[in-house]
Design a protein around this motif. Structure first.
Motif, PDB file in Angstrom:
ATOM      1  N   UNK A   1     -10.653  31.521  92.508  1.00 46.55           N
ATOM      2  CA  UNK A   1     -10.395  30.098  92.323  1.00 46.55           C
ATOM      3  C   UNK A   1     -10.961  29.611  90.989  1.00 46.55           C
ATOM      4  N   UNK A   2     -12.158  30.023  90.655  1.00 38.94           N
ATOM      5  CA  UNK A   2     -12.767  29.650  89.374  1.00 38.94           C
ATOM      6  C   UNK A   2     -11.965  30.239  88.212  1.00 38.94           C
ATOM      7  N   UNK A   3     -11.558  31.492  88.351  1.00 33.91           N
ATOM      8  CA  UNK A   3     -10.757  32.146  87.317  1.00 33.91           C
ATOM      9  C   UNK A   3      -9.420  31.427  87.130  1.00 33.91           C
ATOM     10  N   UNK A   4      -8.769  31.067  88.219  1.00 29.99           N
ATOM     11  CA  UNK A   4      -7.488  30.359  88.144  1.00 29.99           C
ATOM     12  C   UNK A   4      -7.664  28.985  87.495  1.00 29.99           C
ATOM     13  N   UNK A   5      -8.725  28.292  87.856  1.00 33.64           N
ATOM     14  CA  UNK A   5      -8.979  26.975  87.269  1.00 33.64           C
ATOM     15  C   UNK A   5      -9.250  27.089  85.764  1.00 33.64           C
ATOM     16  N   UNK A   6      -9.969  28.117  85.358  1.00 31.79           N
ATOM     17  CA  UNK A   6     -10.258  28.330  83.935  1.00 31.79           C
ATOM     18  C   UNK A   6      -8.983  28.625  83.165  1.00 31.79           C
ATOM     19  N   UNK A   7      -8.131  29.461  83.730  1.00 31.48           N
ATOM     20  CA  UNK A   7      -6.871  29.804  83.062  1.00 31.48           C
ATOM     21  C   UNK A   7      -5.972  28.576  82.964  1.00 31.48           C
ATOM     22  N   UNK A   8      -5.872  27.807  84.015  1.00 30.87           N
ATOM     23  CA  UNK A   8      -5.035  26.600  83.994  1.00 30.87           C
ATOM     24  C   UNK A   8      -5.566  25.591  82.978  1.00 30.87           C
ATOM     25  N   UNK A   9      -6.869  25.429  82.906  1.00 26.93           N
ATOM     26  CA  UNK A   9      -7.466  24.515  81.935  1.00 26.93           C
ATOM     27  C   UNK A   9      -7.169  24.973  80.515  1.00 26.93           C
ATOM     28  N   UNK A  10      -7.289  26.266  80.271  1.00 28.01           N
ATOM     29  CA  UNK A  10      -7.013  26.803  78.938  1.00 28.01           C
ATOM     30  C   UNK A  10      -5.556  26.594  78.549  1.00 28.01           C
ATOM     31  N   UNK A  11      -4.661  26.600  79.523  1.00 30.64           N
ATOM     32  CA  UNK A  11      -3.246  26.389  79.224  1.00 30.64           C
ATOM     33  C   UNK A  11      -2.961  24.932  78.877  1.00 30.64           C
ATOM     34  N   UNK A  12      -3.693  23.995  79.452  1.00 30.13           N
ATOM     35  CA  UNK A  12      -3.404  22.577  79.245  1.00 30.13           C
ATOM     36  C   UNK A  12      -4.119  21.973  78.037  1.00 30.13           C
TER      37      UNK A  12
ATOM     38  N   UNK B   1      -4.165  22.868  74.705  1.00 31.63           N
ATOM     39  CA  UNK B   1      -3.308  22.640  73.524  1.00 31.63           C
ATOM     40  C   UNK B   1      -2.322  21.484  73.721  1.00 31.63           C
ATOM     41  N   UNK B   2      -1.758  21.356  74.914  1.00 27.99           N
ATOM     42  CA  UNK B   2      -0.837  20.249  75.173  1.00 27.99           C
ATOM     43  C   UNK B   2      -1.561  18.908  75.074  1.00 27.99           C
ATOM     44  N   UNK B   3      -2.772  18.845  75.566  1.00 26.37           N
ATOM     45  CA  UNK B   3      -3.551  17.606  75.486  1.00 26.37           C
ATOM     46  C   UNK B   3      -3.887  17.268  74.036  1.00 26.37           C
ATOM     47  N   UNK B   4      -4.175  18.295  73.227  1.00 29.42           N
ATOM     48  CA  UNK B   4      -4.484  18.046  71.820  1.00 29.42           C
ATOM     49  C   UNK B   4      -3.251  17.523  71.081  1.00 29.42           C
ATOM     50  N   UNK B   5      -2.077  18.092  71.370  1.00 29.85           N
ATOM     51  CA  UNK B   5      -0.840  17.598  70.750  1.00 29.85           C
ATOM     52  C   UNK B   5      -0.585  16.155  71.156  1.00 29.85           C
ATOM     53  N   UNK B   6      -0.813  15.843  72.419  1.00 32.13           N
ATOM     54  CA  UNK B   6      -0.612  14.488  72.914  1.00 32.13           C
ATOM     55  C   UNK B   6      -1.560  13.516  72.222  1.00 32.13           C
ATOM     56  N   UNK B   7      -2.818  13.914  72.039  1.00 32.64           N
ATOM     57  CA  UNK B   7      -3.793  13.058  71.371  1.00 32.64           C
ATOM     58  C   UNK B   7      -3.374  12.769  69.933  1.00 32.64           C
ATOM     59  N   UNK B   8      -2.809  13.771  69.243  1.00 29.75           N
ATOM     60  CA  UNK B   8      -2.364  13.559  67.869  1.00 29.75           C
ATOM     61  C   UNK B   8      -1.241  12.542  67.807  1.00 29.75           C
ATOM     62  N   UNK B   9      -0.401  12.505  68.828  1.00 29.62           N
ATOM     63  CA  UNK B   9       0.683  11.526  68.854  1.00 29.62           C
ATOM     64  C   UNK B   9       0.156  10.106  69.043  1.00 29.62           C
ATOM     65  N   UNK B  10      -1.003   9.975  69.655  1.00 28.60           N
ATOM     66  CA  UNK B  10      -1.572   8.656  69.909  1.00 28.60           C
ATOM     67  C   UNK B  10      -2.360   8.096  68.728  1.00 28.60           C
TER      68      UNK B  10
END
Length: 58
Positions: A4-15, A17-26
């Motif tokens: 569960x911890x490993x899955x949460x870490x992988x999912x966080x790592x995937x999101x 870059x998308x959050x950083x791109x979104x922040x740049x748009x703002x």
């Protein structure tokens, strides 16, 4: 539990870059100095004309 911890870490790592791109748009865009752009274009055109005169002997 570790899976569960490993899955949460992988999912966080995937999101991240998308959050950083979104922040740049703002972010607020930088102001464009159109007078400076016009002056740069004029300088470039005069430099090109000077180079052509030297090269072709106008």
């Amino acid at each position: 539990m570790i899976i569960l911890i490993l899955a949460a870490t992988i999912m966080t790592a995937m999101f991240i870059p998308a959050a950083m791109r979104h922040d740049r748009l703002l972010e607020e865009p930088e102001d464009v100095d159109y007078d400076l752009l016009d002056a740069e274009r004029d300088t470039r055109l005069s430099d090109d004309a000077d180079a052509a005169r030297k090269e072709y002997g106008f």
